[in-house]
Design a protein around this motif. Sequence first.
Motif, mmCIF file in Angstrom:
data_model
loop_
_atom_site.group_PDB
_atom_site.id
_atom_site.type_symbol
_atom_site.label_atom_id
_atom_site.label_comp_id
_atom_site.label_asym_id
_atom_site.label_seq_id
_atom_site.Cartn_x
_atom_site.Cartn_y
_atom_site.Cartn_z
ATOM 1 N N HIS A 1 0.842 -1.193 0.000
ATOM 2 C CA HIS A 1 0.000 0.000 0.000
ATOM 3 C C HIS A 1 0.881 1.248 0.000
ATOM 4 O O HIS A 1 1.942 1.272 0.640
ATOM 5 N N HIS B 1 -7.694 3.549 -4.197
ATOM 6 C CA HIS B 1 -7.128 2.202 -4.352
ATOM 7 C C HIS B 1 -6.538 2.028 -5.736
ATOM 8 O O HIS B 1 -7.046 2.559 -6.727
ATOM 9 N N ASN C 1 -4.515 2.011 -1.314
ATOM 10 C CA ASN C 1 -4.307 0.604 -0.969
ATOM 11 C C ASN C 1 -4.411 -0.302 -2.191
ATOM 12 O O ASN C 1 -4.816 0.118 -3.276
ATOM 13 N N GLU D 1 -8.731 -2.853 -2.038
ATOM 14 C CA GLU D 1 -10.079 -2.352 -1.751
ATOM 15 C C GLU D 1 -11.147 -3.206 -2.404
ATOM 16 O O GLU D 1 -12.220 -3.433 -1.827
ATOM 17 N N SER E 1 -10.424 -4.733 1.500
ATOM 18 C CA SER E 1 -9.405 -3.998 2.271
ATOM 19 C C SER E 1 -8.994 -4.738 3.537
ATOM 20 O O SER E 1 -8.641 -4.103 4.539
ATOM 21 N N ASP F 1 -13.954 1.970 1.292
ATOM 22 C CA ASP F 1 -13.125 2.353 2.442
ATOM 23 C C ASP F 1 -13.746 3.474 3.253
ATOM 24 O O ASP F 1 -13.347 3.693 4.409
#
Length: 402
Positions: free
Chosen positions: A83, A101, A159, A162, A166, A346
């Motif tokens: 990430h 993401h 990240n 996702e 996540s 998220d």
Amino acid sequence: MTGLTSEERDLLAPVERATILARTLDWAAINSGTGHIEGLAAMARQLAEAFAVLPGEVRLVDPAPVDKVDSQGHAREVVHGRHLVLSVRPQAQRRVILTGHMDTVYPADHPFQTCRWLDENRLNGPGTADMKGGLSLMLAGLAAYERSGATLGYDVLINSDEETGSLSSAALIAELAQGKLAALTYEPALPGGQMARARPGSGNYAVVVHGRAAHAGRNPEEGRNAVLAAGDLALRLAAMRRPGLSVNPARIEGGAPNNTVPDLAILHFNMRPATPELAAEAQADIRTAVAEVSAAHDVHMHVHGHVSRPPKAISAGTEALYGMVSKAAADLGQPMSWKDTGGVCDGNNIAACGIPVLDTMGALGGSIHSPDEFLLADSLDARARLTALVLRRLDRHGVLPA
């Protein structure tokens, strides 16, 4: 754009579409499906280089360990990409978080790998809306904000997981969200500019059923049919649906040859509760159903999974943040509305930390998670200007209740 000050106009004037679009096309050409580790690594390198133009430290963070039940009923570790985190002015008293993401839903062997123009404004391509266009315009908005004598501190988290919940970045999201004034997440908005309001929670589960094998002709009564028990549980779970709670039995794996009573089955299902109370009630109902089916079929069941996306409620702070962002959008000539949605992202995790979050700040587009995915190119520079303006106004005035 009649509601802007002269300083705000000067801030937004350099934002232009061509650079944001070119970057989006470059990033969409990299396959970064959640399970494509090499593609994610290539995407992370591109992002790290691009976001390094901002005045902060870029680092790549290793994913947390995540297990998944395989087709044999065993929990196996799933490999994830790293990430990306950018921290700007970490000592600032007032800080925000921006999230996105880098992964998509398209694996390396998926036929949908290239972009094409549907018309002069609609770009069809993998991850164009969800969310490589959003990442590109986020960067443009931050770069514009930095030209305004910025004092607000912020973290950017992009990240790699996702699209699968996540799970390997949830702890990192919670860590970075703490103490923030507000959060902006770059999921795509709908073509008309409609934003997501409240969201349900979501949990993915796998129930491993162990029965007893036997010959289907000679002594079937000595067997304990795992597939039959999994089917019984699936029906009971489906019957749990009620207002504010959906349960979707999605797949049963396992089984045996036709002449054998199957001793293994794995039932996969998803649960979406609208409130924490419904999540707790449903969890209790699952335990009851598992106990009853286990006893009725004389099998052993093990439940793997939990509600990993908490329900996203709308707080007074979130209402205030939306009011501020929608005013900025109106000043830019960008109509905006919001409504509750059944999807998760998220933003759910951030809201659970008590942080006001607006989680559809990305490009406008549609048909995501399909080969028909598209973004509206004219939203790239428009939403980049919105990001810059929102950050400047948060910096200068703030909007949230004490």
